[in-house]
Motif scaffolding. Structure first.
Motif, PDB file in Angstrom:
ATOM      1  N   GLY A 250     -17.037  25.267  33.439  1.00  0.00           N
ATOM      2  CA  GLY A 250     -16.717  26.678  33.239  1.00  0.00           C
ATOM      3  C   GLY A 250     -17.460  27.649  34.132  1.00  0.00           C
ATOM      4  O   GLY A 250     -17.285  28.853  34.008  1.00  0.00           O
ATOM      5  N   THR A 251     -18.280  27.157  35.051  1.00  0.00           N
ATOM      6  CA  THR A 251     -19.022  28.056  35.935  1.00  0.00           C
ATOM      7  C   THR A 251     -18.393  28.068  37.332  1.00  0.00           C
ATOM      8  O   THR A 251     -17.536  27.247  37.655  1.00  0.00           O
ATOM      9  CB  THR A 251     -20.509  27.662  36.037  1.00  0.00           C
ATOM     10  OG1 THR A 251     -20.614  26.352  36.584  1.00  0.00           O
ATOM     11  CG2 THR A 251     -21.170  27.711  34.674  1.00  0.00           C
ATOM     12  N   ALA A 252     -18.874  28.998  38.162  1.00  0.00           N
ATOM     13  CA  ALA A 252     -18.348  29.136  39.525  1.00  0.00           C
ATOM     14  C   ALA A 252     -19.435  29.670  40.438  1.00  0.00           C
ATOM     15  O   ALA A 252     -20.380  30.329  39.984  1.00  0.00           O
ATOM     16  CB  ALA A 252     -17.160  30.092  39.535  1.00  0.00           C
ATOM     17  N   THR A 253     -19.277  29.393  41.724  1.00  0.00           N
ATOM     18  CA  THR A 253     -20.128  30.040  42.712  1.00  0.00           C
ATOM     19  C   THR A 253     -19.678  31.495  42.824  1.00  0.00           C
ATOM     20  O   THR A 253     -18.534  31.813  42.468  1.00  0.00           O
ATOM     21  CB  THR A 253     -19.985  29.382  44.098  1.00  0.00           C
ATOM     22  OG1 THR A 253     -18.658  29.605  44.594  1.00  0.00           O
ATOM     23  CG2 THR A 253     -20.291  27.893  44.042  1.00  0.00           C
TER      24      THR A 253
ATOM     25  N   GLY B 260     -12.579  20.468  40.088  1.00  0.00           N
ATOM     26  CA  GLY B 260     -12.732  21.899  40.289  1.00  0.00           C
ATOM     27  C   GLY B 260     -11.534  22.521  40.960  1.00  0.00           C
ATOM     28  O   GLY B 260     -10.487  21.892  41.125  1.00  0.00           O
ATOM     29  N   GLU B 261     -11.762  23.761  41.335  1.00  0.00           N
ATOM     30  CA  GLU B 261     -10.721  24.535  42.004  1.00  0.00           C
ATOM     31  C   GLU B 261     -11.388  25.330  43.115  1.00  0.00           C
ATOM     32  O   GLU B 261     -12.440  25.945  42.900  1.00  0.00           O
ATOM     33  CB  GLU B 261     -10.076  25.465  40.977  1.00  0.00           C
ATOM     34  CG  GLU B 261      -8.776  26.066  41.417  1.00  0.00           C
ATOM     35  CD  GLU B 261      -8.114  26.785  40.259  1.00  0.00           C
ATOM     36  OE1 GLU B 261      -7.296  26.146  39.562  1.00  0.00           O
ATOM     37  OE2 GLU B 261      -8.434  27.968  40.051  1.00  0.00           O
ATOM     38  N   LEU B 262     -10.781  25.302  44.281  1.00  0.00           N
ATOM     39  CA  LEU B 262     -11.236  26.064  45.432  1.00  0.00           C
ATOM     40  C   LEU B 262     -10.323  27.266  45.589  1.00  0.00           C
ATOM     41  O   LEU B 262      -9.101  27.102  45.673  1.00  0.00           O
ATOM     42  CB  LEU B 262     -11.187  25.202  46.701  1.00  0.00           C
ATOM     43  CG  LEU B 262     -11.421  25.921  48.020  1.00  0.00           C
ATOM     44  CD1 LEU B 262     -12.847  26.455  48.105  1.00  0.00           C
ATOM     45  CD2 LEU B 262     -11.109  24.989  49.191  1.00  0.00           C
ATOM     46  N   HIS B 263     -10.904  28.454  45.624  1.00  0.00           N
ATOM     47  CA  HIS B 263     -10.134  29.672  45.906  1.00  0.00           C
ATOM     48  C   HIS B 263     -10.425  30.068  47.347  1.00  0.00           C
ATOM     49  O   HIS B 263     -11.567  30.361  47.707  1.00  0.00           O
ATOM     50  CB  HIS B 263     -10.533  30.797  44.952  1.00  0.00           C
ATOM     51  CG  HIS B 263     -10.098  30.555  43.547  1.00  0.00           C
ATOM     52  ND1 HIS B 263     -10.086  31.542  42.596  1.00  0.00           N
ATOM     53  CD2 HIS B 263      -9.644  29.442  42.926  1.00  0.00           C
ATOM     54  CE1 HIS B 263      -9.651  31.051  41.448  1.00  0.00           C
ATOM     55  NE2 HIS B 263      -9.389  29.773  41.634  1.00  0.00           N
ATOM     56  N   VAL B 264      -9.380  30.059  48.177  1.00  0.00           N
ATOM     57  CA  VAL B 264      -9.512  30.376  49.596  1.00  0.00           C
ATOM     58  C   VAL B 264      -8.156  30.852  50.108  1.00  0.00           C
ATOM     59  O   VAL B 264      -7.117  30.312  49.712  1.00  0.00           O
ATOM     60  CB  VAL B 264     -10.048  29.152  50.400  1.00  0.00           C
ATOM     61  CG1 VAL B 264      -9.104  27.976  50.325  1.00  0.00           C
ATOM     62  CG2 VAL B 264     -10.378  29.518  51.829  1.00  0.00           C
ATOM     63  N   ASP B 265      -8.158  31.856  50.957  1.00  0.00           N
ATOM     64  CA  ASP B 265      -6.924  32.369  51.572  1.00  0.00           C
ATOM     65  C   ASP B 265      -5.845  32.716  50.543  1.00  0.00           C
ATOM     66  O   ASP B 265      -4.660  32.453  50.762  1.00  0.00           O
ATOM     67  CB  ASP B 265      -6.350  31.358  52.578  1.00  0.00           C
ATOM     68  CG  ASP B 265      -7.209  31.232  53.825  1.00  0.00           C
ATOM     69  OD1 ASP B 265      -7.991  32.163  54.113  1.00  0.00           O
ATOM     70  OD2 ASP B 265      -7.097  30.203  54.514  1.00  0.00           O
ATOM     71  N   GLY B 266      -6.242  33.254  49.389  1.00  0.00           N
ATOM     72  CA  GLY B 266      -5.278  33.625  48.366  1.00  0.00           C
ATOM     73  C   GLY B 266      -4.678  32.456  47.615  1.00  0.00           C
ATOM     74  O   GLY B 266      -3.733  32.618  46.860  1.00  0.00           O
ATOM     75  N   GLN B 267      -5.214  31.267  47.818  1.00  0.00           N
ATOM     76  CA  GLN B 267      -4.711  30.065  47.152  1.00  0.00           C
ATOM     77  C   GLN B 267      -5.739  29.536  46.157  1.00  0.00           C
ATOM     78  O   GLN B 267      -6.939  29.731  46.336  1.00  0.00           O
ATOM     79  CB  GLN B 267      -4.450  28.958  48.176  1.00  0.00           C
ATOM     80  CG  GLN B 267      -3.461  29.292  49.251  1.00  0.00           C
ATOM     81  CD  GLN B 267      -3.353  28.137  50.227  1.00  0.00           C
ATOM     82  OE1 GLN B 267      -2.907  27.052  49.857  1.00  0.00           O
ATOM     83  NE2 GLN B 267      -3.770  28.357  51.456  1.00  0.00           N
TER      84      GLN B 267
ATOM     85  N   PRO C  33     -13.901  33.263  53.599  1.00  0.00           N
ATOM     86  CA  PRO C  33     -14.382  33.537  52.242  1.00  0.00           C
ATOM     87  C   PRO C  33     -13.800  32.529  51.250  1.00  0.00           C
ATOM     88  O   PRO C  33     -12.621  32.176  51.328  1.00  0.00           O
ATOM     89  CB  PRO C  33     -13.867  34.944  51.945  1.00  0.00           C
ATOM     90  CG  PRO C  33     -13.649  35.562  53.293  1.00  0.00           C
ATOM     91  CD  PRO C  33     -13.210  34.420  54.174  1.00  0.00           C
ATOM     92  N   HIS C  34     -14.645  32.071  50.326  1.00  0.00           N
ATOM     93  CA  HIS C  34     -14.214  31.064  49.357  1.00  0.00           C
ATOM     94  C   HIS C  34     -15.057  31.146  48.086  1.00  0.00           C
ATOM     95  O   HIS C  34     -16.111  31.781  48.060  1.00  0.00           O
ATOM     96  CB  HIS C  34     -14.287  29.661  49.964  1.00  0.00           C
ATOM     97  CG  HIS C  34     -15.659  29.271  50.423  1.00  0.00           C
ATOM     98  ND1 HIS C  34     -16.192  29.678  51.620  1.00  0.00           N
ATOM     99  CD2 HIS C  34     -16.615  28.516  49.842  1.00  0.00           C
ATOM    100  CE1 HIS C  34     -17.407  29.188  51.771  1.00  0.00           C
ATOM    101  NE2 HIS C  34     -17.696  28.474  50.684  1.00  0.00           N
ATOM    102  N   GLN C  35     -14.561  30.481  47.040  1.00  0.00           N
ATOM    103  CA  GLN C  35     -15.262  30.386  45.776  1.00  0.00           C
ATOM    104  C   GLN C  35     -14.887  29.051  45.148  1.00  0.00           C
ATOM    105  O   GLN C  35     -13.728  28.642  45.207  1.00  0.00           O
ATOM    106  CB  GLN C  35     -14.871  31.547  44.863  1.00  0.00           C
ATOM    107  CG  GLN C  35     -15.673  31.632  43.591  1.00  0.00           C
ATOM    108  CD  GLN C  35     -15.376  32.902  42.798  1.00  0.00           C
ATOM    109  OE1 GLN C  35     -14.366  33.566  43.007  1.00  0.00           O
ATOM    110  NE2 GLN C  35     -16.263  33.228  41.884  1.00  0.00           N
ATOM    111  N   ILE C  36     -15.872  28.382  44.541  1.00  0.00           N
ATOM    112  CA  ILE C  36     -15.651  27.079  43.922  1.00  0.00           C
ATOM    113  C   ILE C  36     -15.886  27.202  42.419  1.00  0.00           C
ATOM    114  O   ILE C  36     -16.916  27.734  41.989  1.00  0.00           O
ATOM    115  CB  ILE C  36     -16.582  26.014  44.540  1.00  0.00           C
ATOM    116  CG1 ILE C  36     -16.256  25.849  46.029  1.00  0.00           C
ATOM    117  CG2 ILE C  36     -16.458  24.687  43.810  1.00  0.00           C
ATOM    118  CD1 ILE C  36     -17.215  24.970  46.798  1.00  0.00           C
ATOM    119  N   PHE C  37     -14.941  26.685  41.636  1.00  0.00           N
ATOM    120  CA  PHE C  37     -14.992  26.728  40.176  1.00  0.00           C
ATOM    121  C   PHE C  37     -15.047  25.310  39.630  1.00  0.00           C
ATOM    122  O   PHE C  37     -14.351  24.430  40.135  1.00  0.00           O
ATOM    123  CB  PHE C  37     -13.716  27.377  39.614  1.00  0.00           C
ATOM    124  CG  PHE C  37     -13.570  28.829  39.945  1.00  0.00           C
ATOM    125  CD1 PHE C  37     -13.883  29.803  39.002  1.00  0.00           C
ATOM    126  CD2 PHE C  37     -13.119  29.231  41.191  1.00  0.00           C
ATOM    127  CE1 PHE C  37     -13.743  31.144  39.311  1.00  0.00           C
ATOM    128  CE2 PHE C  37     -12.972  30.573  41.507  1.00  0.00           C
ATOM    129  CZ  PHE C  37     -13.289  31.531  40.560  1.00  0.00           C
TER     130      PHE C  37
END
Length: 125
Positions: free
Chosen positions: A42-45, A63-70, A87-91
């Motif tokens: 349940g956490t994310a960078t 997990g899930e990678l959020h990058v380029d609107g995906q 830019p990115h975020q990892i969940f």
């Protein structure tokens, strides 16, 4: 200096994230940094960007990678390839800790918010 212990990730000031810098400028490297992290379910960078290429190995969990609107799902034995400046975020979307090993093409590996402001990290990069 050539054979080092793989230290266990320790909790940081970022909620749910444990971190260990395994190799960087401190160990004599000039072009690479290696980080080991464990993220609680349940956490994310924070959303962030690096000035160098980054490769993240997913060792356990999912997990899930959020990058380029995906939003891109991944699990163990998958590799995240993040070109410099992306830019990115990892969940952690799973029910167990997400275990990752990241290799950066720079040491230290400066980390910024997507708007370019410095993102101070509670560990050495």
């Amino acid at each position: 200096m050539y054979v080092l212990e793989q230290s266990t990730p320790q909790l940081t000031g970022l909620p749910g994230i444990a971190h260990a810098t395994w190799a960087s400028q401190t160990e004599g490297l000039q072009q690479l940094s290696v980080w080991r992290q464990r993220m609680a379910p349940g956490t994310a960078t924070p959303p962030h960007v690096h000035d160098c290429d980054e490769v993240v190995f997913c060792l356990a969990g999912s997990g899930e990678l959020h990058v380029d609107g995906q939003s891109l799902s991944f699990d163990a034995n998958r590799l995240l390839v993040l070109p410099r400046g992306r830019p990115h975020q990892i969940f952690n979307t799973g029910s167990v800790p997400l275990e990752t090993l990241a290799v950066f093409g720079q040491t230290p590996a400066p980390t910024r918010w997507p708007d370019g402001r410095e993102l101070p990290l509670p560990w050495r990069s």
